[in-house]
Design an enzyme around this catalytic site. Sequence first.
Site, PDB file in Angstrom:
ATOM      1  N   ALA A  91      -0.056  -4.471 -27.895  1.00  0.00           N
ATOM      2  CA  ALA A  91       0.883  -3.844 -28.826  1.00  0.00           C
ATOM      3  C   ALA A  91       0.393  -2.462 -29.218  1.00  0.00           C
ATOM      4  O   ALA A  91      -0.799  -2.150 -29.130  1.00  0.00           O
ATOM      5  CB  ALA A  91       1.064  -4.707 -30.074  1.00  0.00           C
ATOM      6  N   ASP A  92       1.324  -1.644 -29.675  1.00  0.00           N
ATOM      7  CA  ASP A  92       0.978  -0.319 -30.191  1.00  0.00           C
ATOM      8  C   ASP A  92       1.939   0.005 -31.329  1.00  0.00           C
ATOM      9  O   ASP A  92       3.146  -0.248 -31.217  1.00  0.00           O
ATOM     10  CB  ASP A  92       1.082   0.743 -29.096  1.00  0.00           C
ATOM     11  CG  ASP A  92       0.498   2.070 -29.558  1.00  0.00           C
ATOM     12  OD1 ASP A  92      -0.737   2.170 -29.621  1.00  0.00           O
ATOM     13  OD2 ASP A  92       1.272   2.998 -29.871  1.00  0.00           O
ATOM     14  N   THR A  93       1.406   0.532 -32.412  1.00  0.00           N
ATOM     15  CA  THR A  93       2.216   0.870 -33.576  1.00  0.00           C
ATOM     16  C   THR A  93       2.102   2.352 -33.879  1.00  0.00           C
ATOM     17  O   THR A  93       0.990   2.900 -33.906  1.00  0.00           O
ATOM     18  CB  THR A  93       1.763   0.057 -34.805  1.00  0.00           C
ATOM     19  OG1 THR A  93       1.924  -1.337 -34.537  1.00  0.00           O
ATOM     20  CG2 THR A  93       2.581   0.416 -36.041  1.00  0.00           C
TER      21      THR A  93
END
Length: 216
Positions: A91-93
């Site tokens: 994931a990446d935010t």
Amino acid sequence: MTAQPGPADSAEPAAPAGPFRALLPVVLASGSPRRREFLHSLGLSFEVYGNGAAEPEPLPAEPPAHYARRAAAAKAASVAATRPGSVVIAADTVVALHGEIMGKPQDRADALRMLSRLAGHTHEVVSACCVALPDGTREVFHAATRVTMWDAPAAALAAYAATGEPDDKAGAYGIQGVGAFLVESIDGSWSNVVGLPVAELVRLLLQHGVIAPSVE
């Protein structure tokens, strides 16, 4: 922006009782303690691989969602190559103000600068997730949440920056921690702001037979 710190390869302790169980080996390609907590709360057993591919730099004028999806896919591909037979979750935010991607602060002064820009405005938090399945399938999705911050006084922002909580967080705040006092309202998923669109992830894992309800 750099890859999440953490051990390159570690096993998580046994998951507590939760609503789901993993039917396949699961690898979390992230050193984020917040993402680990989400998977633990679901009742899943998983391995952590936190030193995958470094996050790529945003391209000029690249939309936040496009960048987050590209970064998540790069992390998943890097780890999946070393874990055949496993389901890899990456994931990446990103935090974006008026379309401008704001990364993690370089130091406390940079954190205060970011917080000052966000105060009194509505920004967007985009969390993208890539699930790499054992058959080579890659599922990439994202969620976006609009977050409105009240116009907190400079002294309050400086005091928050001094706590150290903003140091490793995109946009220099954590909605799940002390930084909650900065947030006036949100429009969208709360877990997405923390760093993982949990509802969307669980839906996908169920669809692909990666997890199942713990009681049927």
